[in-house]
Structures are given as C-alpha cells and as structure tokens.
Design a protein around this motif. Structure first.
Motif, mmCIF file in Angstrom:
data_model
loop_
_atom_site.group_PDB
_atom_site.id
_atom_site.type_symbol
_atom_site.label_atom_id
_atom_site.label_comp_id
_atom_site.label_asym_id
_atom_site.label_seq_id
_atom_site.Cartn_x
_atom_site.Cartn_y
_atom_site.Cartn_z
ATOM 1 N N LEU A 50 0.833 -1.199 0.000
ATOM 2 C CA LEU A 50 0.000 0.000 0.000
ATOM 3 C C LEU A 50 0.867 1.247 0.000
ATOM 4 O O LEU A 50 1.972 1.238 0.545
ATOM 5 C CB LEU A 50 -0.902 0.011 1.242
ATOM 6 C CG LEU A 50 -1.874 -1.158 1.374
ATOM 7 C CD1 LEU A 50 -2.536 -1.145 2.740
ATOM 8 C CD2 LEU A 50 -2.918 -1.120 0.263
ATOM 9 N N LYS A 51 0.341 2.321 -0.568
ATOM 10 C CA LYS A 51 1.066 3.583 -0.636
ATOM 11 C C LYS A 51 0.795 4.410 0.625
ATOM 12 O O LYS A 51 -0.343 4.481 1.094
ATOM 13 C CB LYS A 51 0.640 4.379 -1.870
ATOM 14 C CG LYS A 51 1.495 5.596 -2.104
ATOM 15 C CD LYS A 51 1.299 6.163 -3.476
ATOM 16 C CE LYS A 51 2.363 7.218 -3.714
ATOM 17 N NZ LYS A 51 2.357 7.696 -5.078
ATOM 18 N N THR A 52 1.848 5.020 1.160
ATOM 19 C CA THR A 52 1.732 5.899 2.321
ATOM 20 C C THR A 52 2.689 7.066 2.141
ATOM 21 O O THR A 52 3.503 7.074 1.219
ATOM 22 C CB THR A 52 2.116 5.167 3.631
ATOM 23 O OG1 THR A 52 3.492 4.795 3.562
ATOM 24 C CG2 THR A 52 1.259 3.953 3.882
ATOM 25 N N ALA A 57 5.109 5.443 6.556
ATOM 26 C CA ALA A 57 5.805 4.196 6.247
ATOM 27 C C ALA A 57 6.834 3.875 7.329
ATOM 28 O O ALA A 57 6.899 2.746 7.824
ATOM 29 C CB ALA A 57 6.472 4.277 4.877
ATOM 30 N N ASP A 58 7.627 4.863 7.705
ATOM 31 C CA ASP A 58 8.638 4.658 8.752
ATOM 32 C C ASP A 58 7.985 4.271 10.074
ATOM 33 O O ASP A 58 8.444 3.355 10.759
ATOM 34 C CB ASP A 58 9.487 5.921 8.948
ATOM 35 C CG ASP A 58 10.433 6.177 7.787
ATOM 36 O OD1 ASP A 58 10.702 5.236 7.000
ATOM 37 O OD2 ASP A 58 10.900 7.327 7.663
ATOM 38 N N SER A 68 6.872 -4.125 6.123
ATOM 39 C CA SER A 68 8.228 -3.976 5.596
ATOM 40 C C SER A 68 8.196 -3.066 4.362
ATOM 41 O O SER A 68 7.117 -2.761 3.841
ATOM 42 C CB SER A 68 8.806 -5.346 5.251
ATOM 43 O OG SER A 68 8.010 -5.984 4.286
ATOM 44 N N PRO A 69 9.362 -2.640 3.882
ATOM 45 C CA PRO A 69 9.384 -1.824 2.661
ATOM 46 C C PRO A 69 8.699 -2.555 1.514
ATOM 47 O O PRO A 69 8.739 -3.786 1.433
ATOM 48 C CB PRO A 69 10.879 -1.629 2.393
ATOM 49 C CG PRO A 69 11.521 -1.770 3.732
ATOM 50 C CD PRO A 69 10.700 -2.822 4.446
ATOM 51 N N GLY A 70 8.069 -1.797 0.636
ATOM 52 C CA GLY A 70 7.294 -2.365 -0.464
ATOM 53 C C GLY A 70 8.105 -3.244 -1.396
ATOM 54 O O GLY A 70 9.179 -2.860 -1.842
ATOM 55 N N LYS A 75 10.365 2.084 -2.123
ATOM 56 C CA LYS A 75 10.349 1.681 -0.713
ATOM 57 C C LYS A 75 10.099 2.823 0.262
ATOM 58 O O LYS A 75 9.723 2.592 1.400
ATOM 59 C CB LYS A 75 11.637 0.940 -0.382
ATOM 60 C CG LYS A 75 11.672 -0.389 -1.131
ATOM 61 C CD LYS A 75 12.908 -1.169 -0.926
ATOM 62 C CE LYS A 75 12.982 -2.444 -1.721
ATOM 63 N NZ LYS A 75 11.910 -2.864 -2.532
ATOM 64 N N SER A 76 10.256 4.063 -0.154
ATOM 65 C CA SER A 76 9.962 5.167 0.765
ATOM 66 C C SER A 76 8.470 5.486 0.792
ATOM 67 O O SER A 76 7.976 6.061 1.752
ATOM 68 C CB SER A 76 10.779 6.412 0.417
ATOM 69 O OG SER A 76 10.426 6.905 -0.844
ATOM 70 N N HIS A 77 7.736 5.098 -0.252
ATOM 71 C CA HIS A 77 6.303 5.398 -0.326
ATOM 72 C C HIS A 77 5.398 4.178 -0.204
ATOM 73 O O HIS A 77 4.204 4.323 0.024
ATOM 74 C CB HIS A 77 5.975 6.098 -1.645
ATOM 75 C CG HIS A 77 6.523 7.473 -1.737
ATOM 76 N ND1 HIS A 77 5.883 8.566 -1.194
ATOM 77 C CD2 HIS A 77 7.660 7.952 -2.281
ATOM 78 C CE1 HIS A 77 6.599 9.646 -1.417
ATOM 79 N NE2 HIS A 77 7.689 9.296 -2.076
#
Length: 115
Positions: A50-52, A57-58, A68-70, A75-77
């Motif tokens: 999912l997008k955040t 996310a952090d 976990s990271p996408g 991976k930041s979003h």
C-alpha cells in the motif's frame, strides 16, 4: 485477514479495476489507472503493498514487525503488510483507504477525491 476479503474491499471502491501482473505474481488494484494496492505473496505469506507518506511508512515499520518496505515498489512510499500477521483487519482497511487517497492525491493533485 483473508486475501479474498481484502480484494473484495479494494474492489468495492468506486472505479476500482483489477489487473494481474504476471511477472510479480501479483494482483494490482487501480482507480483512474492509478495503483493503490497490490496483493501478492511474499516469502510464502499473503501480503498487500500500500502507498503511504514516507513518515507513515517509517512509523508503521517501526511499530509492526509485519510491515516492511514495499516489494517491487518505491520503498519510501510503499509498504508491504502481511495479512496473516499482527495487524488488525480494521488497521489494514484504514491503510487501504489511506493508500487510495495518497495515490490519487499524488497523481491528481488539487482534485477532490472523496468517493
């Protein structure tokens, strides 16, 4: 949460369309051709990406071992949430709604996306 319940919830969003990404063995859910959820398996476990915002996310990753990271995504979003983990269904549903809003705001800024 069952994968079928999550897919039903995502597909209940107005304009939601489902696509299969065969390379990633994933089901992508889009509204207005904008990805907001990707349902797939990670390490043999049912998951959704999912997008955040990067801040959320952090926070999610710090507070939940089942986030976990996408996988396959920025991976930041994007964060991957295991559906068979410790997150409550209500939390996952909330994050699906937030992902839809975030994805649409990013691709169509300034438009009211209340659906």
């Amino acid at each position: 949460m069952k994968t079928s319940d999550l897919l039903s919830y995502c597909m209940s969003k107005p304009g939601a369309e489902q696509y299969v990404h065969s390379d990633w063995k994933a089901t992508q859910i889009k509204v207005d051709d904008v990805l907001f959820a990707m349902v797939h398996e990670v390490k043999g476990r049912p998951a959704v990406s999912l997008k955040t915002t990067p801040t959320l996310a952090d926070l999610l990753r710090e507070q939940h071992r089942d986030v976990s990271p996408g996988e396959h995504l920025n991976k930041s979003h994007w964060s991957t949430l295991y559906l068979d983990g410790t997150l409550k269904d209500s939390q996952i549903y909330y994050l699906v709604d937030a992902s839809l809003q975030q994805a649409l705001d990013t691709h169509h800024p300034g438009v009211n996306h209340d659906r």
